[in-house]
Design a protein around this motif. Structure first.
Motif, PDB file in Angstrom:
ATOM      1  N   SER A  73       0.868  -1.187   0.000  1.00  0.00           N
ATOM      2  CA  SER A  73       0.000   0.000   0.000  1.00  0.00           C
ATOM      3  C   SER A  73       0.899   1.230   0.000  1.00  0.00           C
ATOM      4  O   SER A  73       2.112   1.111   0.227  1.00  0.00           O
ATOM      5  N   GLY A  74       0.292   2.380  -0.218  1.00  0.00           N
ATOM      6  CA  GLY A  74       1.053   3.623  -0.147  1.00  0.00           C
ATOM      7  C   GLY A  74       1.656   3.780   1.242  1.00  0.00           C
ATOM      8  O   GLY A  74       2.818   4.180   1.394  1.00  0.00           O
ATOM      9  N   LEU A  75       0.876   3.449   2.263  1.00  0.00           N
ATOM     10  CA  LEU A  75       1.381   3.570   3.627  1.00  0.00           C
ATOM     11  C   LEU A  75       2.504   2.578   3.900  1.00  0.00           C
ATOM     12  O   LEU A  75       3.425   2.870   4.665  1.00  0.00           O
ATOM     13  N   TYR A  98      -1.623  14.246   3.654  1.00  0.00           N
ATOM     14  CA  TYR A  98      -2.568  13.127   3.624  1.00  0.00           C
ATOM     15  C   TYR A  98      -2.772  12.614   5.059  1.00  0.00           C
ATOM     16  O   TYR A  98      -1.789  12.399   5.787  1.00  0.00           O
ATOM     17  N   GLU A 141       4.395  16.965   0.041  1.00  0.00           N
ATOM     18  CA  GLU A 141       3.312  16.426  -0.768  1.00  0.00           C
ATOM     19  C   GLU A 141       2.807  17.604  -1.597  1.00  0.00           C
ATOM     20  O   GLU A 141       2.534  18.666  -1.032  1.00  0.00           O
ATOM     21  N   ASP A 170       5.820  12.893  -1.910  1.00  0.00           N
ATOM     22  CA  ASP A 170       4.649  12.057  -2.189  1.00  0.00           C
ATOM     23  C   ASP A 170       4.030  12.613  -3.475  1.00  0.00           C
ATOM     24  O   ASP A 170       3.439  13.684  -3.475  1.00  0.00           O
ATOM     25  N   THR A 172       1.664  11.302  -5.392  1.00  0.00           N
ATOM     26  CA  THR A 172       0.407  10.619  -5.708  1.00  0.00           C
ATOM     27  C   THR A 172      -0.563  11.482  -6.516  1.00  0.00           C
ATOM     28  O   THR A 172      -1.126  11.024  -7.512  1.00  0.00           O
ATOM     29  N   PHE A 173      -0.760  12.727  -6.085  1.00  0.00           N
ATOM     30  CA  PHE A 173      -1.749  13.585  -6.747  1.00  0.00           C
ATOM     31  C   PHE A 173      -1.328  13.971  -8.156  1.00  0.00           C
ATOM     32  O   PHE A 173      -2.140  14.033  -9.062  1.00  0.00           O
ATOM     33  N   MET A 190       7.553   8.942  -3.718  1.00  0.00           N
ATOM     34  CA  MET A 190       6.659   7.922  -3.179  1.00  0.00           C
ATOM     35  C   MET A 190       5.290   8.074  -3.844  1.00  0.00           C
ATOM     36  O   MET A 190       4.866   9.189  -4.161  1.00  0.00           O
ATOM     37  N   SER A 192       1.098   6.521  -3.788  1.00  0.00           N
ATOM     38  CA  SER A 192       0.016   5.588  -3.540  1.00  0.00           C
ATOM     39  C   SER A 192      -0.432   5.160  -4.930  1.00  0.00           C
ATOM     40  O   SER A 192      -1.140   5.889  -5.625  1.00  0.00           O
ATOM     41  N   THR A 194      -2.438   3.029  -5.620  1.00  0.00           N
ATOM     42  CA  THR A 194      -3.892   2.848  -5.521  1.00  0.00           C
ATOM     43  C   THR A 194      -4.668   3.881  -6.353  1.00  0.00           C
ATOM     44  O   THR A 194      -5.757   3.598  -6.844  1.00  0.00           O
ATOM     45  N   LYS A 195      -4.108   5.075  -6.498  1.00  0.00           N
ATOM     46  CA  LYS A 195      -4.848   6.192  -7.081  1.00  0.00           C
ATOM     47  C   LYS A 195      -4.669   6.225  -8.609  1.00  0.00           C
ATOM     48  O   LYS A 195      -5.124   5.333  -9.276  1.00  0.00           O
ATOM     49  N   VAL A 204      -4.940  -1.829  -4.158  1.00  0.00           N
ATOM     50  CA  VAL A 204      -4.267  -0.990  -3.167  1.00  0.00           C
ATOM     51  C   VAL A 204      -2.776  -1.316  -3.258  1.00  0.00           C
ATOM     52  O   VAL A 204      -2.388  -2.479  -3.137  1.00  0.00           O
ATOM     53  N   MET A 205      -1.938  -0.301  -3.504  1.00  0.00           N
ATOM     54  CA  MET A 205      -0.492  -0.553  -3.651  1.00  0.00           C
ATOM     55  C   MET A 205       0.296   0.738  -3.465  1.00  0.00           C
ATOM     56  O   MET A 205      -0.249   1.833  -3.635  1.00  0.00           O
ATOM     57  N   LEU A 325      -9.340   8.379  -4.845  1.00  0.00           N
ATOM     58  CA  LEU A 325      -9.266   9.315  -5.979  1.00  0.00           C
ATOM     59  C   LEU A 325      -8.483   8.650  -7.104  1.00  0.00           C
ATOM     60  O   LEU A 325      -7.906   7.579  -6.922  1.00  0.00           O
TER      61      LEU A 325
HETATM   62  C1  LIG Z   1      -4.028   7.446  -0.588  1.00  0.00           C
HETATM   63  C2  LIG Z   1      -2.814   8.233  -0.299  1.00  0.00           C
HETATM   64  C3  LIG Z   1      -1.760   7.706   0.474  1.00  0.00           C
HETATM   65  C4  LIG Z   1      -1.839   6.345   1.119  1.00  0.00           C
HETATM   66  O1  LIG Z   1      -1.852   5.317   0.168  1.00  0.00           O
HETATM   67  P1  LIG Z   1      -2.604   3.917   0.400  1.00  0.00           P
HETATM   68  O2  LIG Z   1      -2.365   3.218  -0.893  1.00  0.00           O
HETATM   69  O3  LIG Z   1      -4.042   4.230   0.671  1.00  0.00           O
HETATM   70  O4  LIG Z   1      -1.944   3.263   1.553  1.00  0.00           O
HETATM   71  C5  LIG Z   1      -0.645   8.495   0.674  1.00  0.00           C
HETATM   72  N1  LIG Z   1      -0.557   9.742   0.151  1.00  0.00           N
HETATM   73  C6  LIG Z   1      -1.542  10.267  -0.594  1.00  0.00           C
HETATM   74  C7  LIG Z   1      -1.388  11.644  -1.136  1.00  0.00           C
HETATM   75  C8  LIG Z   1      -2.708   9.550  -0.840  1.00  0.00           C
HETATM   76  O5  LIG Z   1      -3.695  10.094  -1.558  1.00  0.00           O
END
Ligand SMILES: *Cc1c(COP(=O)(O)O)cnc(C)c1O
Length: 381
Positions: A73-75, A98, A141, A170, A172-173, A190, A192, A194-195, A204-205, A325
């Motif tokens: 997961s991201g975490l 986050y 982030e 991070d 992710t966005f 880093m 997530s 998952t998004k 979930v990754m 998201l």
């Molecule tokens: C969802 C998210 C995470 C955590 O990721 P998971 O895959 O849910 O463990 C970390 N940072 C951001 C910005 C996220 O949106």
């Protein structure tokens, strides 16, 4: 290789034994050895798995990095990064963060003697005030969630380099389609996964991408020693998702722009937070470090009533009310009662996270339908 070609080809090759064009799901925990220690590079699937290897190499290529590592997961990925630190070490983190990152920092790692400073990174020079000989990591982030603030990655990287502190972003966005922190001077990226990277709300990754060999070795050691690794089926799904990342992102950005403009002109909408507006306070930084502005938008309602926000959220149909998201389908959420409920109201409101704030993850449906959906829901108040 350009981005779209990398998304499809980087790290993946037709299977040598059969010619299968898609990376097989190597659903195996172990690998036969001819003689003790005489193997083909794979011994046990926590350590290495060929489906995961393909994905890790693909992700590294997308971020212009040398090494990719995937986590369950991201975490799980964040956990591995912080586990490189020791008791007594200090971390300087963005304050607009986050919720899950804030939780693991304060509720898990503070217990192990790691100290976190949460600071507003609008002014990168102010970070220096928190730096001492124990500072080992800066965590940022950008864009931030849910206020869509933009942090200047290059400026923070300069501070980090000057003091020889690791700098993690991070991403992710933004995704690697919009922004590549390693190119801007960060040491660690880093995600997530998952998004947007997975992109279909079915996995979930997490992932980490770095350039430095020594850093990669440390993280690979933790990945294997602590064991938060993803299974091959999930790696396959993400490899499949990434093949359309560039065209999905183009559409997310295009729809994001349309919806942001629609909301800005709506009589019942008060503020719209989207980094593509020229009057966004960090527009010039977004313009400098991102290739486009993405499909994440937050907005507030005139009168700022929580009941009104609830009414809008209950009456949206294409925008499904759900956490998360970055999927192909549009989602909506209410940060004050969902993702950020654990933050005290006064703290929330200081950064603009008021009761009527609604966050949208604009999907890749037809923008006309999404506008119509919002129009009808806003008519209910
Ligand atoms: C969802 C998210 C995470 C955590 O990721 P998971 O895959 O849910 O463990 C970390 N940072 C951001 C910005 C996220 O949106």
């Amino acid at each position: 290789m350009k981005f779209g070609t990398k998304a499809i080809h980087a790290g993946v090759e037709p299977d040598p034994s059969t010619g299968a064009i898609m990376t097989p799901i190597y659903q195996t925990s172990t690998y036969v050895q001819r003689s003790p220690g005489d193997h083909k590079g794979y011994e046990y699937s926590r350590t290495h798995n060929p489906t995961r290897t393909a994905l890790q190499n693909n992700l590294a290529a997308l971020e212009n990095g040398k090494h990719g590592l995937c986590f369950s997961s991201g975490l799980g990925a964040i956990d591995a990064i912080i586990k490189m630190l020791n008791p007594g070490d200090e971390v300087i983190s963005t304050n607009d963060l986050y919720g899950g990152s804030y939780r693991i920092f304060t509720k898990v790692f503070e217990r192990y003697g790691i100290k976190f400073h949460f600071v507003n990174m609008d002014d990168p020079a102010s970070i220096s005030n928190y730096i001492n000989e124990n500072t080992k990591l800066i965590w940022a982030e950008t864009p931030t969630n849910p206020m869509m603030n933009i942090i200047d990655i290059e400026a923070i990287a300069e501070v980090a380099k000057k003091h020889q502190i690791l700098f993690a972003v991070d991403n992710t966005f933004a995704t690697p389609f919009l922004q590549n922190p390693l190119d801007l001077g960060a040491d660690i990226v880093m995600h997530s996964v998952t998004k947007y990277l997975g992109g279909h709300s079915d996995v979930v990754m997490g992932a980490i991408i770095v350039n430095d060999d020594e850093l990669a070795d440390k993280l690979a050691f933790i990945q294997n020693a602590c064991g938060a690794t993803p299974g091959p089926q999930d790696c396959f799904l993400v490899l499949r998702g990434i093949k359309t990342l560039h065209i999905r992102m183009e559409r997310h950005c295009q729809n994001g722009k349309t919806i942001a403009a629609f909301l800005k002109n709506h009589p019942k909408v008060d503020k719209v937070y989207w980094p593509g507006f020229e009057n966004h306070p960090n527009y010039h930084i977004a313009k400098k470090q991102m290739r486009d502005f993405g499909g994440m938008i937050s907005f507030t309602l005139k009168g700022n009533k929580i009941e009104d926000a609830r009414k809008v959220l209950e009456n949206l149909h294409y925008f499904a009310l759900a956490e998360s998201l970055g999927g192909v389908e549009s989602l909506c959420g209410h940060p004050a009662s969902m993702t950020h409920a654990s933050i005290p109201k006064e703290e929330r409101e200081k950064v603009g996270l008021v009761d009527s704030l609604i966050r949208l993850s604009v999907g890749i449906e037809d923008a006309e339908d999404l506008k119509e959906d919002l129009k009808k829901a806003l008519e209910m108040i």
